[in-house]
Design a protein around this motif. Sequence first.
Motif, PDB file in Angstrom:
ATOM      1  N   ARG A   1      17.397  49.014  13.914  1.00 56.17           N
ATOM      2  CA  ARG A   1      18.835  49.214  13.766  1.00 56.17           C
ATOM      3  C   ARG A   1      19.103  50.387  12.835  1.00 56.17           C
ATOM      4  O   ARG A   1      18.222  50.816  12.087  1.00 56.17           O
ATOM      5  CB  ARG A   1      19.497  47.961  13.210  1.00 56.17           C
ATOM      6  N   HIS A   2      20.343  50.886  12.907  1.00 57.73           N
ATOM      7  CA  HIS A   2      20.795  51.923  11.987  1.00 57.73           C
ATOM      8  C   HIS A   2      21.671  51.347  10.879  1.00 57.73           C
ATOM      9  O   HIS A   2      21.778  51.942   9.804  1.00 57.73           O
ATOM     10  CB  HIS A   2      21.597  53.005  12.741  1.00 57.73           C
ATOM     11  N   ALA A   3      22.308  50.210  11.171  1.00 55.31           N
ATOM     12  CA  ALA A   3      23.257  49.620  10.219  1.00 55.31           C
ATOM     13  C   ALA A   3      23.392  48.132  10.495  1.00 55.31           C
ATOM     14  O   ALA A   3      22.890  47.606  11.505  1.00 55.31           O
ATOM     15  CB  ALA A   3      24.615  50.319  10.332  1.00 55.31           C
ATOM     16  N   LEU A   4      24.096  47.445   9.603  1.00 57.68           N
ATOM     17  CA  LEU A   4      24.506  46.068   9.827  1.00 57.68           C
ATOM     18  C   LEU A   4      25.847  46.077  10.550  1.00 57.68           C
ATOM     19  O   LEU A   4      26.504  47.118  10.659  1.00 57.68           O
ATOM     20  CB  LEU A   4      24.633  45.325   8.494  1.00 57.68           C
TER      21      LEU A   4
ATOM     22  N   ASP B   1      25.553  57.947  16.969  1.00 57.50           N
ATOM     23  CA  ASP B   1      26.733  57.400  17.639  1.00 57.50           C
ATOM     24  C   ASP B   1      27.216  56.157  16.886  1.00 57.50           C
ATOM     25  O   ASP B   1      27.020  55.023  17.334  1.00 57.50           O
ATOM     26  CB  ASP B   1      26.390  57.067  19.095  1.00 57.50           C
ATOM     27  N   TRP B   2      27.873  56.385  15.744  1.00 57.73           N
ATOM     28  CA  TRP B   2      28.348  55.266  14.916  1.00 57.73           C
ATOM     29  C   TRP B   2      29.527  54.573  15.578  1.00 57.73           C
ATOM     30  O   TRP B   2      30.375  55.224  16.195  1.00 57.73           O
ATOM     31  CB  TRP B   2      28.753  55.771  13.533  1.00 57.73           C
ATOM     32  N   GLN B   3      29.577  53.256  15.428  1.00 56.03           N
ATOM     33  CA  GLN B   3      30.623  52.448  16.032  1.00 56.03           C
ATOM     34  C   GLN B   3      31.471  51.788  14.955  1.00 56.03           C
ATOM     35  O   GLN B   3      31.007  51.545  13.834  1.00 56.03           O
ATOM     36  CB  GLN B   3      30.011  51.358  16.932  1.00 56.03           C
ATOM     37  N   GLU B   4      32.730  51.501  15.292  1.00 54.58           N
ATOM     38  CA  GLU B   4      33.602  50.763  14.386  1.00 54.58           C
ATOM     39  C   GLU B   4      32.943  49.421  14.051  1.00 54.58           C
ATOM     40  O   GLU B   4      32.542  48.678  14.940  1.00 54.58           O
ATOM     41  CB  GLU B   4      34.959  50.527  15.044  1.00 54.58           C
ATOM     42  N   GLY B   5      32.831  49.123  12.754  1.00 51.62           N
ATOM     43  CA  GLY B   5      32.193  47.880  12.331  1.00 51.62           C
ATOM     44  C   GLY B   5      30.763  48.061  11.864  1.00 51.62           C
ATOM     45  O   GLY B   5      30.159  47.113  11.349  1.00 51.62           O
ATOM     46  N   ASP B   6      30.194  49.263  12.025  1.00 51.83           N
ATOM     47  CA  ASP B   6      28.875  49.534  11.450  1.00 51.83           C
ATOM     48  C   ASP B   6      29.005  49.626   9.931  1.00 51.83           C
ATOM     49  O   ASP B   6      29.894  50.316   9.419  1.00 51.83           O
ATOM     50  CB  ASP B   6      28.310  50.853  11.987  1.00 51.83           C
TER      51      ASP B   6
END
Length: 298
Positions: free
Chosen positions: A67-70, A101-106
């Motif tokens: 993963r890249h983030a929680l 490609d960051w998403q809302e909520g990362d």
Amino acid sequence: MADQQTSGYFLDLWHWRAGRSNAVGMSDDQWVGEHRHSDAGRGPYTTNWDAENTRPQWMFDPEATGRHALRWEDVTAERVDFDGLYYLAESFAVPFDPDHDWQEGDVIPRRLLREGEGSRGDIRVAGDARWSDGYWDVTLVRDLDTGQPDDKAFASQGRYDLAFAVHRNATGSRWHYVSLPYSLGLGREADILASSVTEGTPDWSQPWFDLTLYYPGQVDWPLLIGEAHAGAEKIAAGLPVRAHHDERQLAHYGVEMEFQDAIQRQWALTLVAGLLLLAGLFIGLLPAFRRHHSGGTP
């Protein structure tokens, strides 16, 4: 103050942090003088922020963690726990990639945990410290004498003062509970008698030493040694607070002092309201006390 520290007269702060140090098996090592200082060396955490570019400096290594983030919804739903990945450490972090490609909520943890070094890395967590059944079970390990000037050295037949503070349901500042000071004896009589461990794991089957924590409020030193404090003479004489106050008294006194302005204002409002009520009652009863005449005019 430097001479006092060299002579050993300072507060050594073993600052165990559930979120900032425990996950990497360490406790922060600090000391208290005119304010709180960190010991020399590198601490077990740093702030994960690139101020120049206003973005995180590190993210999860996708090759090591997948993963890249929680995800924020997992954090708020308490699906991030001890058995999952809940912290970011140097061993599985890579530089932040702004082009991902960051998403809302990362979400990425604000702290990067790491191995402490030098005097600040003297204190370790033994075993697996976890929150279970409503409490933490933590064992801290440090050499009796680290040889560092910012650490208190312990010796056989020594007696030392110690106290405990716990931040609960808060993340910092002064919102914490404290204990009264207790003495620790290494081979001599004291409130808490230390047992020698020559090898292996300590035997924790001996009776617990129970102590009470309380919220101390805000009480400043000038007040304590001033005429307004009845115990100022005892402080001047060096008498310990435990000789004339218990934790329940101190908790009440501390809160009273912290909210003294609000309490005095409420008393003043109550007094004014009471006086107005009495005045209204007196005015309302005046007709009952007027003299009444009957018959004609003489």
